[in-house]
Design an enzyme around this catalytic site. Structure first.
Site: not given
Ligand SMILES: C[S@@+](CC[C@H](N)C(=O)[O-])C[C@H]1O[C@@H](n2cnc3c(N)ncnc32)[C@H](O)[C@@H]1O
Ligand SMILES: C[S@@+](CC[C@H](N)C(=O)[O-])C[C@H]1O[C@@H](n2cnc3c(N)ncnc32)[C@H](O)[C@@H]1O
Lengths: 397, 397
Positions: B16, B18-19, B44, B57, B177, B243, B251-252, B257-258, B278, B282, B284
């Site tokens: 997928h 996102d994966k 990311e 970063e 999926k 499919f 699909d981007a 995102r999962k 991460k 972190k 999270d």
């Molecule tokens: C349906 S797409 C999300 C919508 C898409 N961004 C769009 O613009 O329509 C989400 C996921 O569904 C799966 N997918 C893609 N094509 C598909 C199809 N023809 N039938 C069922 N699932 C599909 C893939 O895993 C894809 O990442």
């Molecule tokens: C802490 S950053 C996530 C970690 C970051 N990607 C890294 O590499 O360390 C998440 C959010 O915290 C906020 N942030 C950025 N710099 C910060 C700072 N110096 N103190 C507190 N919050 C901050 C911003 O809103 C940022 O999008």
């Protein structure tokens, strides 16, 4: 720590990198929907130092100038010079957009019910744009029927932007985060226990001065509005110290990475789907809006004090494959009665949702910061309590 | 629909979009952590037709060749030719990586407790890498103490990849999926109500043949393993029809995102933070892993049959600002006793979590598909029930 149960929610300002992306994605969606309500849009954005990358799938007859929209959104947020860490006029913008997959388009345009079962119902024309699960939630903690912690975190974040924009705290810059911990007695919020706030700022302000000003102008006025007790609030304002480097320069951002802030702040469960950049044929968005509408009307109708509803779809199929209701023991009628009343009153097929909530309008940029739910704006049709009487009748009240 | 309460969870395969991003981000993290356990990593990924964009970063002494890692991950997943929609050898790879913000680095390296309160405790050296809220969950629905719906959805997704890789269903392609709706009686899963599965495939296979093979080789063997009743399961296999177009071309995708599939399938609440890419400074990621460990040990210790725990942090501060326990009426001791026992037994400061769970190792790519939780692999230290005796003692059992 107090003997109350502590529950925490967070929010971010419109200048947070992930929120920049949500606003860009939804502004592009709005531009397309305004020109072509039948457009299919799935736009993802990535921001990093000096660069915005827009990607995804769009099928439309409209012409939209994506780089111009990107620059306008970034400037409007307040990133207008490299001082702030980002500049809408000079940042790089790259666009990688393709058409919607023809397989998906075909599968969604004619729902499973029609293709395989021969249904003639017009609402069975359109299948769900994806599989997935969506939750809706409402609670009588606030007049808007939102959980109090996310409500408070959003209002503090909004206020932080307000005092930056109106010049009252001129040393503030766009990036910021807020977080609120409340003390609950049972399911009733009683106290504010702590507030965390980080805000980007001009290098010349001292942390001491910043902390005093932010507390007085931003946090305290909002805490007063909650009506909660404030016996011994811990304030952590810029707890990591200086926060001059901010926006995409401090942290890369992506669309759809603030999905708990976008919804109920963690007070409810979540199906995982993001909203921004998606037209309402995508049930991730339209069905989540519908489930908020369902839950809010059910609580407003007095069926329960707190209600969570879950729905699930199969891609290309119109009717949901699952519906789940949880009233946490706060129901005034049995859960089965609530479920039956919801099934009676609400048509949860995608086309029906889009019609009932009038979702094919360019209303989405406004949803992309400070919460999709709990803001009773005229265009937020899913916040309307317009099914209360029907629900009460269906539940025999 | 049945009179049971329907609850639904979904999963996706490693193919997928996102994966793909999660696996790229975590493979880059692993390469850095293997060479430099003190590296700071926030990576990311965005994938779209023909293109991988890596941003974020990173501060490290290690040298890693990011494009080579990207190509290896994409090929390993099975996107090795434009037939499949993507090709690891020929796709574009662009990299926009900067150093971690020096403001964040400084604020995290010396925690609030040390900077402002003068603490000398070595675990107060390191503050949380961000603010945020994290949930952990465990339930005795399965031997791994995972919710049954996400467990089943993951096993079907895994099996779908397995039969693609081992050649038994050679017409399968990487993207897919799954979604499972269970019928619950109270909080006990009883029946499988419906299964939704979409899989990318070779253009030459008919939907009829695909549906029969997938049901026999993928779905049915997993449903048997659940031990649930299968009275009248609805199967929706490729409910949208063909499919063929799949992966980043259909699909981007984006990292993070999962997040519901990564955790409890919507059975528990979620704080909103993503994991992949991460490093464990972190919270999270590290605190969400710790909260799973806490919840699982508490359920294994018999403190409750089902437990959800929430924790919250302020950026730059070591000690959490909030802790919340919810046992849904399944507790065998009072919630306050559970909370106190957890506080006694677990040190939830970031540095303590990293040490206790031994998180500074290159173990993350394996977490990035089929769930971070409920897989009892040797490196998944957060799945160990190694605090049961201590918890029982602390709770007076
Ligand atoms: C349906 S797409 C999300 C919508 C898409 N961004 C769009 O613009 O329509 C989400 C996921 O569904 C799966 N997918 C893609 N094509 C598909 C199809 N023809 N039938 C069922 N699932 C599909 C893939 O895993 C894809 O990442
Ligand atoms: C802490 S950053 C996530 C970690 C970051 N990607 C890294 O590499 O360390 C998440 C959010 O915290 C906020 N942030 C950025 N710099 C910060 C700072 N110096 N103190 C507190 N919050 C901050 C911003 O809103 C940022 O999008």
């Amino acid at each position: 720590m107090s003997q109350l149960r502590l529950f925490t929610s967070e929010s971010v300002t419109e200048g947070h990198p992930d929120k920049i992306c949500d606003q860009i994605s939804d502004s592009i969606l709005d531009a397309i929907i305004a020109a072509d309500p039948d457009g299919r849009v799935a736009v993802e954005t990535l921001v990093t130092t000096g660069l915005v990358h827009v990607a995804g799938e769009v099928s439309t007859s409209a012409y939209v100038e994506i780089p111009a929209i990107v620059r306008e959104v970034v400037n409007r947020i307040g990133y207008t010079s490299s001082d702030t860490g980002f500049d809408g006029d000079s940042c790089g913008v790259s666009v990688s957009i393709g058409a919607q997959s023809s397989d998906i388009a075909a599968g969604v345009a004619k729902a499973f019910e029609r293709r395989e079962d021969g249904s003639e119902d017009p609402h069975d024309l359109q299948g769900a744009g994806d599989q997935g699960i969506m939750f809706g939630y409402a609670t009588n903690e606030t007049p808007e029927l939102m959980p109090m912690a996310i409500w408070t975190a959003h209002r503090i974040a909004e206020r932080l932007s307000e005092v930056r924009r109106d010049g009252s705290l001129p040393f503030l810059r766009p990036d910021g985060k807020t977080q609120v911990t409340l003390g609950y007695e049972g399911s009733v919020p009683k106290t504010v226990e702590s507030v965390v706030l980080s805000t980007q700022h001009h290098p010349d302000i001292s942390q001491k001065a910043l902390r005093a000003a932010v507390r007085a102008e931003v946090i305290d006025p909002v805490l007063e509005r909650t009506g909660l007790e404030l016996p011994d609030v811990s304030y952590y304002i810029n707890p990591a110290g200086p926060f001059v480097i901010g926006g995409p320069k401090g942290d890369a951002g992506l669309t759809g990475r603030k999905i708990i802030i976008d919804t109920y702040g963690g007070a409810s469960r979540h199906g995982g789907g993001a909203f921004s950049g998606k037209d309402p044929s995508k049930v991730d968005r339209s069905a989540a809006y519908a489930m908020r509408w369902v839950a809010k009307n059910a609580v407003a109708a007095g069926l329960a004090d707190r209600l969570e509803v879950q729905v699930a779809y199969a891609i290309g199929k119109a009717k949901p494959v699952g519906l789940y209701v949880e009233s946490f023991g706060t129901g005034h009628v049995a859960d089965e009665v609530i479920t039956a009343a919801i099934r009676d009153v609400f048509d949860l097929r995608p086309k029906a949702i889009i019609e009932q909530l009038d979702l094919l309008r360019p209303i989405y940029a406004a949803t992309a910061a400070y919460g999709h739910f709990g803001r009773e704006l005229p265009d937020f049709t899913w916040e309307r309590t317009d099914r209360v009487e029907e629900l009460r009748a269906a539940a025999g009240l």
